[in-house]
Write an enzyme that holds these catalytic residues in place. Structure first.
Site, mmCIF file in Angstrom:
data_model
loop_
_atom_site.group_PDB
_atom_site.id
_atom_site.type_symbol
_atom_site.label_atom_id
_atom_site.label_comp_id
_atom_site.label_asym_id
_atom_site.label_seq_id
_atom_site.Cartn_x
_atom_site.Cartn_y
_atom_site.Cartn_z
ATOM 1 C CB SER A 45 -0.965 0.024 1.186
ATOM 2 O OG SER A 45 -0.285 0.245 2.399
ATOM 3 C CE LYS A 69 -3.070 2.251 4.801
ATOM 4 N NZ LYS A 69 -2.766 1.383 3.707
#
Length: 180
Positions: free
Chosen positions: A53, A91
Site C-alpha cells: 500500500s 499511511k
C-alpha cells in the site's frame, strides 16, 4: 601464636566473595537491558511492512525505524496507526483536523489546493469532499491503484483518530533510505 584455618573455610570465603562480585557485576547489565526495553517499547520502534500500500515509497518487507514520542503529526508524515482491529498500518497523512479533502480525476485537493505528490503510484478513485473531524486525520497509501490500500478513501474507513497514531516512520533500515 599461630591459628590454623582449614583450607576448606578459606576456599568457601573466597568463593563467597567471588559470588557477590559476580552478582554485583550483573546489576549494570540488567539496568541497561531494562532501559533498552523501555526505549524500544515507548520511544522508538521497528516496524516490518507487510503489503504494497505504500509503494513506491516503502516496499513490502521493508524494516522501518519509528519515532513514537518526539513528533507532532502533520500533513505529509508517514505514520503508523493502530487500526480498530488492533493491527498496525502505515499511511501518509493527507488531511488534518477541519481540512476539506476531495479527490477528483485522481487529484487530491486539500482546502481547495491540489497536492503536489511525486511519491505516488497509480491513480486514485474519486472521493466526494470529506471534512476531517477535529482530532482526526485523513490518510492514504502512496499506492493509489485500485484495491492496493485500505485507507481514508474508503467510506467504511474514512478518518482515524490522532490518538490512534503510534509513531512517525523516520527512515527505512532495510532497504536503507530516508522517507519523504
Amino acid at each position: 601464636m599461630r591459628v590454623y584455618v582449614p583450607d576448606q573455610i578459606v576456599n568457601e570465603h573466597v568463593k563467597s566473595q567471588r559470588s557477590s562480585k559476580s552478582i554485583v557485576g550483573w546489576i549494570p547489565f540488567t539496568i541497561i537491558i531494562i532501559l533498552l526495553f523501555f526505549i524500544f517499547r515507548f520511544a522508538i520502534g521497528i516496524e516490518i511492512i507487510n503489503g504494497h500500500s505504500m509503494n513506491p515509497t516503502i516496499e513490502n518487507k521493508s524494516v522501518l525505524f519509528v519515532n513514537k514520542i518526539f513528533f507532532t503529526p502533520k500533513r505529509g508524515d508517514i505514520v503508523v496507526i493502530k487500526d480498530p482491529h488492533g493491527y498496525n498500518i502505515i499511511k501518509r497523512i493527507i488531511g488534518m483536523p477541519n481540512d476539506k479533502v476531495i479527490i477528483t480525476n485522481g487529484i487530491i485537493s486539500v482546502n481547495g489546493q491540489p497536492l503536489k505528490e511525486n511519491y505516488t503510484r497509480g491513480e486514485s478513485v474519486d472521493v466526494p469532499e470529506v471534512i476531517v473531524p477535529g482530532g482526526e486525520v485523513f490518510v492514504v497509501g502512496d499506492n493509489r491503484s485500485a484495491g492496493e490500500s485500505l485507507d481514508s478513501r474508503d467510506p467504511n474507513v474514512r478518518t482515524f483518530s490522532i490518538q490512534a497514531i503510534s509513531g512517525k516512520a523516520v527512515f527505512s533500515l532495510y532497504p536503507f533510505h530516508s522517507l519523504h
